[in-house]
Motif scaffolding. Structure first.
Motif, PDB file in Angstrom:
ATOM      1  N   GLN A 100      15.437  61.516 -17.268  1.00 29.96           N
ATOM      2  CA  GLN A 100      15.856  62.080 -18.549  1.00 29.96           C
ATOM      3  C   GLN A 100      15.925  60.960 -19.569  1.00 29.96           C
ATOM      4  O   GLN A 100      16.376  59.856 -19.253  1.00 29.96           O
ATOM      5  CB  GLN A 100      17.205  62.772 -18.427  1.00 29.96           C
ATOM      6  CG  GLN A 100      17.158  64.001 -17.551  1.00 29.96           C
ATOM      7  CD  GLN A 100      18.487  64.741 -17.525  1.00 29.96           C
ATOM      8  OE1 GLN A 100      19.366  64.528 -18.355  1.00 29.96           O
ATOM      9  NE2 GLN A 100      18.628  65.641 -16.565  1.00 29.96           N
ATOM     10  N   GLU A 101      15.459  61.246 -20.785  1.00 32.04           N
ATOM     11  CA  GLU A 101      15.448  60.249 -21.853  1.00 32.04           C
ATOM     12  C   GLU A 101      16.323  60.690 -23.015  1.00 32.04           C
ATOM     13  O   GLU A 101      16.306  61.853 -23.409  1.00 32.04           O
ATOM     14  CB  GLU A 101      14.026  60.015 -22.341  1.00 32.04           C
ATOM     15  CG  GLU A 101      13.142  59.377 -21.287  1.00 32.04           C
ATOM     16  CD  GLU A 101      11.785  58.957 -21.829  1.00 32.04           C
ATOM     17  OE1 GLU A 101      11.748  58.359 -22.937  1.00 32.04           O
ATOM     18  OE2 GLU A 101      10.795  59.228 -21.143  1.00 32.04           O
ATOM     19  N   LYS A 106      17.004  55.698 -20.719  1.00 33.36           N
ATOM     20  CA  LYS A 106      16.435  56.577 -19.700  1.00 33.36           C
ATOM     21  C   LYS A 106      17.346  56.582 -18.482  1.00 33.36           C
ATOM     22  O   LYS A 106      17.924  55.545 -18.129  1.00 33.36           O
ATOM     23  CB  LYS A 106      15.068  56.064 -19.241  1.00 33.36           C
ATOM     24  CG  LYS A 106      14.005  56.044 -20.278  1.00 33.36           C
ATOM     25  CD  LYS A 106      12.728  55.475 -19.668  1.00 33.36           C
ATOM     26  CE  LYS A 106      11.712  55.181 -20.731  1.00 33.36           C
ATOM     27  NZ  LYS A 106      10.550  54.478 -20.184  1.00 33.36           N
TER      28      LYS A 106
END
Length: 129
Positions: A100-101, A106
């Motif tokens: 997930q960013e 991240k």
């Protein structure tokens, strides 16, 4: 040679019966600069760049640490998260979810050999300013 690596502790996360009371206690007795998330500690890395470590109590019933059944989760600061997760996958380490960013970095998750959920964070510290 490994391309990804851990470069420090990004955070300490733990379950609490009452996270607000816990944050208030740490603020009163240990001068933590708390907010809705816990407390952010600022420091300089070996190259003199600003860096952070997060301290956060979570509600006792949080599911964020799952599939681990432990009352805590470590967050490690890493370089080259994508490469590190690929290396760990090739080594047979359990990878949880997808990367997930966010504007602050991240994230990826793994399980260690004891079943502890480990959060791996490739930070963008400047976003906290």
């Amino acid at each position: 040679m490994k391309k990804g690596k851990v470069i420090g502790i990004g955070g300490v996360f733990f379950k609490s019966e009452n996270p607000k009371d816990t944050k208030d206690w740490y603020k009163k007795h240990l001068s933590f600069n708390t907010d809705d998330w816990g407390a952010t500690f600022w420091w300089k890395d070996k190259d003199g760049k600003d860096a952070t470590t997060q301290w956060s109590p979570f509600a006792k019933d949080t599911t964020y640490f799952e599939p681990s059944k432990k009352d805590f989760m470590f967050n490690y600061r890493v370089e080259n998260l994508v490469e590190l997760l690929e290396e760990l996958k090739n080594d047979g380490v359990t990878i949880i979810d997808e990367i997930q960013e966010f504007d602050y970095g991240k994230f990826g998750w793994i399980l260690d050999n004891d079943g502890n959920k480990i959060e791996l964070w490739e930070p963008i510290d400047k976003s906290f300013k």
